[in-house]
Design an enzyme around this catalytic site. Sequence first.
Site, PDB file in Angstrom:
ATOM      1  N   ASP A 478      19.780  48.998  63.367  1.00 58.17           N
ATOM      2  CA  ASP A 478      19.739  48.111  64.525  1.00 58.17           C
ATOM      3  C   ASP A 478      21.134  47.906  65.111  1.00 58.17           C
ATOM      4  OD1 ASP A 478      18.565  46.495  66.422  1.00 58.17           O
ATOM      5  OD2 ASP A 478      17.591  45.180  64.978  1.00 58.17           O
ATOM      6  N   ASP A 548      11.478  45.268  71.561  1.00 64.02           N
ATOM      7  CA  ASP A 548      11.159  44.089  70.757  1.00 64.02           C
ATOM      8  C   ASP A 548       9.911  43.380  71.272  1.00 64.02           C
ATOM      9  OD1 ASP A 548      13.220  44.392  68.991  1.00 64.02           O
ATOM     10  OD2 ASP A 548      14.535  42.900  69.899  1.00 64.02           O
TER      11      ASP A 548
END
Length: 735
Positions: A478, A548
């Site tokens: 990430d 997301d």
Amino acid sequence: MPIEWNEEDKVFHLYNQKISYLIQIVHGKYPAHLYWGKRIQTLQPTLILPYKGRPFSPMTEPTDSKFSLDTLAQEYPAFGNGDFRSPAYQLRTKDGSTITEFVYDSHEITQGKPRLEGLPSAYVENNQEADTLVITLVDPVLAIGLDLIYTIYHDLDVITRSVSFEHRGSQKVEIHKCMSMSVDFLSSKWDWLQLHGTWARECHIERQPLNHGTQMISSARGASSHQHNPFIALLSKEATEEHGDVYGVSLVYSGNFQASIEVDPYETTRLAMGINPFDFIWLLMPGETFQTPEALMVYSPDGLGGMSRTFHKLLRTRVCRGIYRDRTRPILFNNWEATRFNFSEKKLKQLADAAANLGIELFVLDDGWFGHRDNDKTSLGDWDVNRKKLPHGLKGIAEYIQAKGMQFGLWVEPEMVSPDSELYRLHPDWCLHVPGRKRTLSRNQLVLDLSREDVCDWLIDTFTNVFTKAPISYVKWDMNRNMTEVGSAALPPERQKETAHRYMLGLYRILDTLTERFPEILFESCSGGGGRFDPGMLYYMPQTWTSDDTDAVERLKIQYGTSLVYPALTMGAHVSDVPNQQTGRNTPLQMRLYVAMAANLGFEMKVDQLTKEERVEIQKEIHFYKQIQDLVCFGDLFRLLSPFEGMDTAFMYVAPDKSKAVVFYYKVLATPNPPFYRLKLRGLDPQMKYQINNGGQAFYGDELMKIGITMPLVKSDYFSIIFLIQRLEKESLRF
């Protein structure tokens, strides 16, 4: 060899069975763009490049009053010697001058495709797949060479371009601008298309007509960004999904980029893409070279769909690498939305038990497993296991999960550091910063300075240690903030504007090393979702967390837009709980499943709190997904209905041999007293018979494509359905 050199006309012809790309060396000096499009057999340059003197366009050659660089269609234009349009490159010399004149010196044609040193790029597995042309230009005043590098694939309608600068002189030179490609089209009758967005709204499609002047997309965030994907396309006015000329360009780069389109008064269109020149200067010393990232250039006469299918095959087979390149992905569960930071070993085991019972194949432990990471304010950089949460360490929980028949995966965010961390207290200068200026926080974290070799070495050693502590099969890498105060304590003042690009070179070195050391790990790239969904990251990590935003309705647009360039095999898609955490929307479980099943299926929900009915439905759909997974991951995509144009979305994946297909249809909002609607399919064999969902009746492919399937009339919002299309063997038309 599909690159020919006509010595008499000074013309290069790059071609395969479907496309041609032609370049002429005009006046023995200047690379001019002649043509890019459908395959042609021969060409007379005078038909393409008529010359005429124009008012206020300087005469470039004293013996030719009609010739000016200001009106010439060029391959890699400069500024300051007669062309007033935006240049592809700009250098600054010791005396402050930015005037250059690179002219033809030599060329070389070779089989295969060379690697780009330190940068990701498309590749070949054998030299018979492609041929490469290198045109060397030289500025005799500066003693600098400039290589224009072109590769054309034999079986893909793709040309790649990049540029290399070689300093052969004795004085330092600054590179202020260096596009990877530039093409001048002798028309302005185009639309242009881009993928724009923001966090949770990535890759929305925007198409608009070209105007005179400059149209541009870019990122100066230190990443390719949520805001603009590093892709741009020119489309003929009549171009649709199925028909019309489309020219798409995608940059194999994960940092700051710029794509620009300039229309001049004589209707010439200049398309260029490369590193963003804003806040970029590269000091090129004698004996050094500088290599630009690679641009992937796709021409399609078959509309956006044809362009997409070419990009998909290229990215899936000749950009993605490693053992997972040709494999379907395991169906995963990620604990983030189920627990956030608040988990224990006991809670993870409860989730693992429930996930295993559903048929899930991979359990991913997300943020919060290290340091004192009970919230997002601490511990990035301290990559030791939190023994309060995991008393038996990563190995203990991984072995428990393996005993349940699942693989174990792990979330990491290596590029960041928390001010509240042992790493930051020990090395406060290891982050990007400018002395005397505040250090701006985002998500309570700073960016490690990957332009520094010592920081990169530390990260390689640290994560080599992490990845060997447990049997890890998957890593979610990430990156949750963009760059501010872009400066490096390790670089001298004259090299500070190299920091952002050196960061990318450092990141690529880290990824190259770790993926080589751990070839058995499936790496998934993430940047708050799709903030770094680009070919550069796919070179190292063959999958990207698409967004997301897990809301099924929003995901229709996100996944549809992303599919313009990127294949389903590269897209992560999860089923989450409702109300959705990003939108608050309630959608049926079936729609959430069917949207995620159109890519790499995963789950991010409280699987230990499902009702019996929900468990049965998920188990059934996981079983069905495994039947269609090869089709979704390796089939040819045909987009049938766009979520940007109405309430209905549909697309289908067709097996390469046209033996079967799967169709996904979604209706967001119901319509009162609706008309019947027939969904016309694509990509099938018109002369073969097909069954739908194993029904008794058979239909010819041309019926399904010209007449279509009647959609059910429904009285509910958020309706979805999947059709499985299967060819009947030995059935064909009689005429």
